[in-house]
Design an enzyme around this catalytic site. Sequence first.
Site, PDB file in Angstrom:
ATOM      1  N   ASP A  65       0.857  -1.193   0.000  1.00  0.00           N
ATOM      2  CA  ASP A  65       0.000   0.000   0.000  1.00  0.00           C
ATOM      3  C   ASP A  65       0.891   1.240   0.000  1.00  0.00           C
ATOM      4  OD1 ASP A  65      -2.834   1.212   0.628  1.00  0.00           O
ATOM      5  OD2 ASP A  65      -1.432   2.213   1.987  1.00  0.00           O
ATOM      6  N   TYR A  70       3.728   9.723   0.755  1.00  0.00           N
ATOM      7  CA  TYR A  70       4.624   9.094   1.737  1.00  0.00           C
ATOM      8  C   TYR A  70       6.089   9.395   1.426  1.00  0.00           C
ATOM      9  CZ  TYR A  70       0.377   6.416   2.912  1.00  0.00           C
ATOM     10  OH  TYR A  70      -0.899   6.054   3.258  1.00  0.00           O
ATOM     11  N   LYS A  98      -1.690   6.272  -4.431  1.00  0.00           N
ATOM     12  CA  LYS A  98      -2.789   7.214  -4.140  1.00  0.00           C
ATOM     13  C   LYS A  98      -2.479   8.604  -4.675  1.00  0.00           C
ATOM     14  CE  LYS A  98      -3.367   4.782   0.264  1.00  0.00           C
ATOM     15  NZ  LYS A  98      -2.013   4.540   0.789  1.00  0.00           N
ATOM     16  N   HIS A 131      -6.743   9.821  -2.315  1.00  0.00           N
ATOM     17  CA  HIS A 131      -6.290   9.636  -0.928  1.00  0.00           C
ATOM     18  C   HIS A 131      -7.265  10.230   0.095  1.00  0.00           C
ATOM     19  CE1 HIS A 131      -2.209   8.997   1.275  1.00  0.00           C
ATOM     20  NE2 HIS A 131      -3.196   8.806   2.116  1.00  0.00           N
TER      21      HIS A 131
HETATM   22  N1  LIG Z   1      -5.478   6.072   3.354  1.00  0.00           N
HETATM   23  C1  LIG Z   1      -5.044   6.782   4.377  1.00  0.00           C
HETATM   24  O1  LIG Z   1      -5.413   7.954   4.565  1.00  0.00           O
HETATM   25  C2  LIG Z   1      -4.098   6.158   5.360  1.00  0.00           C
HETATM   26  C3  LIG Z   1      -3.921   6.747   6.623  1.00  0.00           C
HETATM   27  C4  LIG Z   1      -3.049   6.130   7.519  1.00  0.00           C
HETATM   28  C5  LIG Z   1      -2.365   4.973   7.153  1.00  0.00           C
HETATM   29  N2  LIG Z   1      -2.549   4.424   5.904  1.00  0.00           N
HETATM   30  C6  LIG Z   1      -1.844   3.179   5.493  1.00  0.00           C
HETATM   31  O2  LIG Z   1      -2.005   2.192   6.501  1.00  0.00           O
HETATM   32  C7  LIG Z   1      -0.736   1.695   6.882  1.00  0.00           C
HETATM   33  C8  LIG Z   1      -0.749   1.153   8.298  1.00  0.00           C
HETATM   34  O3  LIG Z   1      -1.172   2.105   9.245  1.00  0.00           O
HETATM   35  P1  LIG Z   1      -0.191   2.761  10.306  1.00  0.00           P
HETATM   36  O4  LIG Z   1       1.164   2.788   9.737  1.00  0.00           O
HETATM   37  O5  LIG Z   1      -0.827   4.033  10.714  1.00  0.00           O
HETATM   38  O6  LIG Z   1      -0.249   1.836  11.592  1.00  0.00           O
HETATM   39  P2  LIG Z   1      -0.448   0.284  12.005  1.00  0.00           P
HETATM   40  O7  LIG Z   1      -0.244  -0.596  10.857  1.00  0.00           O
HETATM   41  O8  LIG Z   1      -1.707   0.204  12.779  1.00  0.00           O
HETATM   42  O9  LIG Z   1       0.729   0.124  13.062  1.00  0.00           O
HETATM   43  C9  LIG Z   1       2.063   0.039  12.649  1.00  0.00           C
HETATM   44  C10 LIG Z   1       2.929  -0.262  13.888  1.00  0.00           C
HETATM   45  O10 LIG Z   1       2.616  -1.578  14.370  1.00  0.00           O
HETATM   46  C11 LIG Z   1       3.833  -2.260  14.664  1.00  0.00           C
HETATM   47  N3  LIG Z   1       3.640  -3.681  14.325  1.00  0.00           N
HETATM   48  C12 LIG Z   1       3.259  -4.224  13.123  1.00  0.00           C
HETATM   49  N4  LIG Z   1       3.163  -5.563  13.212  1.00  0.00           N
HETATM   50  C13 LIG Z   1       3.493  -5.888  14.484  1.00  0.00           C
HETATM   51  C14 LIG Z   1       3.590  -7.117  15.186  1.00  0.00           C
HETATM   52  N5  LIG Z   1       3.325  -8.292  14.598  1.00  0.00           N
HETATM   53  N6  LIG Z   1       3.963  -7.075  16.495  1.00  0.00           N
HETATM   54  C15 LIG Z   1       4.230  -5.909  17.100  1.00  0.00           C
HETATM   55  N7  LIG Z   1       4.158  -4.697  16.491  1.00  0.00           N
HETATM   56  C16 LIG Z   1       3.788  -4.698  15.194  1.00  0.00           C
HETATM   57  C17 LIG Z   1       4.894  -1.628  13.791  1.00  0.00           C
HETATM   58  O11 LIG Z   1       6.139  -1.648  14.437  1.00  0.00           O
HETATM   59  P3  LIG Z   1       7.425  -2.376  13.757  1.00  0.00           P
HETATM   60  O12 LIG Z   1       7.811  -1.570  12.565  1.00  0.00           O
HETATM   61  O13 LIG Z   1       8.416  -2.371  14.858  1.00  0.00           O
HETATM   62  O14 LIG Z   1       6.956  -3.753  13.399  1.00  0.00           O
HETATM   63  C18 LIG Z   1       4.401  -0.192  13.641  1.00  0.00           C
HETATM   64  O15 LIG Z   1       4.922   0.632  14.666  1.00  0.00           O
HETATM   65  C19 LIG Z   1       0.191   2.887   6.621  1.00  0.00           C
HETATM   66  O16 LIG Z   1       1.561   2.513   6.617  1.00  0.00           O
HETATM   67  C20 LIG Z   1      -0.337   3.367   5.296  1.00  0.00           C
HETATM   68  O17 LIG Z   1       0.131   2.536   4.236  1.00  0.00           O
HETATM   69  C21 LIG Z   1      -3.425   4.994   5.021  1.00  0.00           C
END
Ligand SMILES: NC(=O)c1ccc[n+]([C@@H]2O[C@H](COP(=O)([O-])OP(=O)(O)OC[C@H]3O[C@@H](n4cnc5c(N)ncnc54)[C@H](OP(=O)(O)O)[C@@H]3O)[C@@H](O)[C@H]2O)c1
Length: 347
Positions: A65, A70, A98, A131
Amino acid sequence: MTAPSASGLLTSGCVDPALVPQRVLYNGAKMPAIGLGTFGSDHVSPAEVAAAVEGAAAVGYRHFDCASVYGNEHQIGYALQQVLRSGIKREQLWVTSKLWNDKHGESDVIPSCGQSLSDLRLDYLDLYLVHWPFPNYHPPGCDVSSRNKDSKPYIHTEFIKAWRKMEELVESGLVRHIGTSNMTIPKLKLLLSDARIKPAVNEMESHPHFQQPELFEFLRANAIVPVGYSPIGSPGRPDRDRTAEDSVPTQDPVIIKIANRLGVHPAVVCVKWAVQRGQVPIPFSINRNHHLANLEGVVGEPLTDFDMREISAIDRNCRLIKGQVFLWKDGQSWEDLWDVNGRITPP
Ligand SMILES: NC(=O)c1ccc[n+]([C@@H]2O[C@H](COP(=O)([O-])OP(=O)(O)OC[C@H]3O[C@@H](n4cnc5c(N)ncnc54)[C@H](OP(=O)(O)O)[C@@H]3O)[C@@H](O)[C@H]2O)c1
């Protein structure tokens, strides 16, 4: 080739991608039911995210994604090239990008997609999303109180102009599917009535403390696949996206109890729940063990019906990514962005 074990794990420390569930889109195409998020939340460098893409592909991820905002598509493009050189075929990958908010103009959509394609070193995208529904520019990393004096509300006639260009991208073959992100039910109803090519997915915040049941059901009823962002509750999100009221799904006693029973991190329970509920989580991680744990969780023993009911009961309607920078006039609160009264907030 090593035979998969009962859990779907290969002895080499990866998961056979063929075992990862697929979601079927309205046109019959299939997308992997889990993807890797690539937003470095302003503190993980483009090089680290690119390395994570390569590492995640090596353990079995096939869905990535991405987004122009980004700021790392160029580096991810090199990583994808390495992935393809390793013998994985382009058609085995699912790559999303996006359109950023300052590129909704009719003359901007197609060049912006072209830039993402060139940065990602691809001939086509599997999915291209708008987005946010707001055509507002704000600089990367700005504070929540930052406002652009030219900010605009959602104006459907303007949005449709950008959507027509998104449709052209499908017609020209540069993009296989188009979709939305951060939309609400009233906005989607308007889009569905005017789109020539309907959105295949809607990307939205989704984790056990923010389940958005109404929007989720609306999407399912309209054959739009829900892609869930921040599936673990975005523990690494920038400070600007934090408030005192925010809760932490991985600290919820129900999630911890299930994680302890299964012997996994609570994050894995969040990912399992998401896939089993029928959405596509896109957890971010730069840790190979976490990539593997998340994939193993998806192909491993399912949560019980009781677990699923217990998790469904811990929804707190706690939105973490509130979007304050998109507000378009003084005196508004972030709820105005999300049409909480069931109608589009008037200009
Ligand atoms: N469309 C939009 O407007 C929008 C908005 C926000 C986000 N997004 C997308 O969604 C993605 C994910 O959301 P996010 O980055 O906000 O947060 P998330 O995926 O909810 O959380 C990411 C965190 O979780 C930890 N993590 C992942 N797997 C793990 C596991 N098995 N055990 C322990 N910790 C774990 C990671 O740490 P480590 O790196 O240490 O594993 C990282 O700090 C983004 O990267 C982006 O691509 C889209």
